[in-house]
Design a protein around this motif. Structure first.
Motif, PDB file in Angstrom:
ATOM      1  N   UNK A  42       0.779  -1.222   0.000  1.00 42.22           N
ATOM      2  CA  UNK A  42       0.000   0.000   0.000  1.00 42.22           C
ATOM      3  C   UNK A  42       0.817   1.281   0.000  1.00 42.22           C
ATOM      4  N   UNK A  43       2.121   1.185  -0.179  1.00 36.76           N
ATOM      5  CA  UNK A  43       2.968   2.374  -0.136  1.00 36.76           C
ATOM      6  C   UNK A  43       3.774   2.500  -1.420  1.00 36.76           C
ATOM      7  N   UNK A  44       4.414   3.651  -1.561  1.00 32.04           N
ATOM      8  CA  UNK A  44       5.244   3.900  -2.728  1.00 32.04           C
ATOM      9  C   UNK A  44       6.579   3.160  -2.603  1.00 32.04           C
ATOM     10  N   UNK A  45       7.209   2.948  -3.747  1.00 27.17           N
ATOM     11  CA  UNK A  45       8.516   2.309  -3.754  1.00 27.17           C
ATOM     12  C   UNK A  45       9.534   3.258  -3.124  1.00 27.17           C
ATOM     13  N   UNK A  46      10.489   2.708  -2.384  1.00 28.71           N
ATOM     14  CA  UNK A  46      11.471   3.533  -1.680  1.00 28.71           C
ATOM     15  C   UNK A  46      12.882   2.970  -1.845  1.00 28.71           C
ATOM     16  N   UNK A  47      13.839   3.862  -1.732  1.00 32.78           N
ATOM     17  CA  UNK A  47      15.245   3.510  -1.874  1.00 32.78           C
ATOM     18  C   UNK A  47      15.720   2.682  -0.693  1.00 32.78           C
ATOM     19  N   UNK A  48      16.560   1.686  -0.972  1.00 35.40           N
ATOM     20  CA  UNK A  48      17.184   0.884   0.063  1.00 35.40           C
ATOM     21  C   UNK A  48      18.701   1.129   0.071  1.00 35.40           C
ATOM     22  N   UNK A  87      12.774  -6.477  10.697  1.00 30.01           N
ATOM     23  CA  UNK A  87      11.635  -5.988  11.453  1.00 30.01           C
ATOM     24  C   UNK A  87      10.371  -6.167  10.621  1.00 30.01           C
ATOM     25  N   UNK A  88       9.218  -6.232  11.265  1.00 28.55           N
ATOM     26  CA  UNK A  88       7.971  -6.343  10.475  1.00 28.55           C
ATOM     27  C   UNK A  88       7.822  -5.223   9.455  1.00 28.55           C
ATOM     28  N   UNK A  89       8.313  -4.040   9.769  1.00 27.57           N
ATOM     29  CA  UNK A  89       8.201  -2.918   8.831  1.00 27.57           C
ATOM     30  C   UNK A  89       9.112  -3.058   7.622  1.00 27.57           C
ATOM     31  N   UNK A  90       9.971  -4.083   7.600  1.00 29.52           N
ATOM     32  CA  UNK A  90      10.769  -4.368   6.413  1.00 29.52           C
ATOM     33  C   UNK A  90       9.990  -5.197   5.393  1.00 29.52           C
ATOM     34  N   UNK A  91       8.792  -5.616   5.758  1.00 32.27           N
ATOM     35  CA  UNK A  91       7.955  -6.366   4.828  1.00 32.27           C
ATOM     36  C   UNK A  91       7.678  -5.539   3.585  1.00 32.27           C
ATOM     37  N   UNK A  92       8.025  -6.097   2.425  1.00 32.90           N
ATOM     38  CA  UNK A  92       7.892  -5.364   1.167  1.00 32.90           C
ATOM     39  C   UNK A  92       8.274  -6.278   0.012  1.00 32.90           C
ATOM     40  N   UNK A  93       7.941  -5.823  -1.188  1.00 35.11           N
ATOM     41  CA  UNK A  93       8.524  -6.403  -2.388  1.00 35.11           C
ATOM     42  C   UNK A  93       9.847  -5.688  -2.638  1.00 35.11           C
TER      43      UNK A  93
END
Length: 122
Positions: A42-48, A87-93
């Protein structure tokens, strides 16, 4: 042109580790800056992170610095993202990308993989 294929995603418990890989084929891999980006649900793509052509220079988004490590093996045409203390907040594609500039801006990356899902349970 270069084709990118990510692998290594999966389900992991909080505090665990995963190593993502991105295999490249096509034009000379070592001529590209390589980046990792992620898109949480549900969020925008972000830099890692991104890494220079030689691997000698790296940059990380602040919340991931110290937990994530980007590396590349030009002989294997592969870039890696080692993720620790997840962390759970690292959940992402998670997506790898190739470009010609050492930048955090996703619009500067010309080639993208299809992504690999990382899910961190609490």
């Amino acid at each position: 042109q270069v084709q990118l294929v990510e692998s290594g995603g999966g389900l992991v418990q909080a505090g665990g580790s995963l190593r993502l890989s991105c295999a490249a084929s096509g034009r000379a891999f070592s001529s590209y800056i390589m980046g990792w980006f992620r898109q949480p649900p549900g969020k925008a793509r972000e830099f890692v992170a991104h890494i220079s052509r030689s691997g000698g220079s790296t940059d990380y988004e602040a919340s991931m610095k110290g937990r994530f490590t980007i590396a590349r093996d030009n002989a294997k045409n592969t870039v890696y993202l080692q993720m620790n203390s997840l962390k759970p907040e690292d959940t992402a594609a998670y997506f790898c990308a190739a470009g010609q500039k050492e930048t955090r801006w996703e619009t500067e990356y010309n080639y993208w993989g299809q992504g690999t899902q990382v899910t961190v349970s609490s």
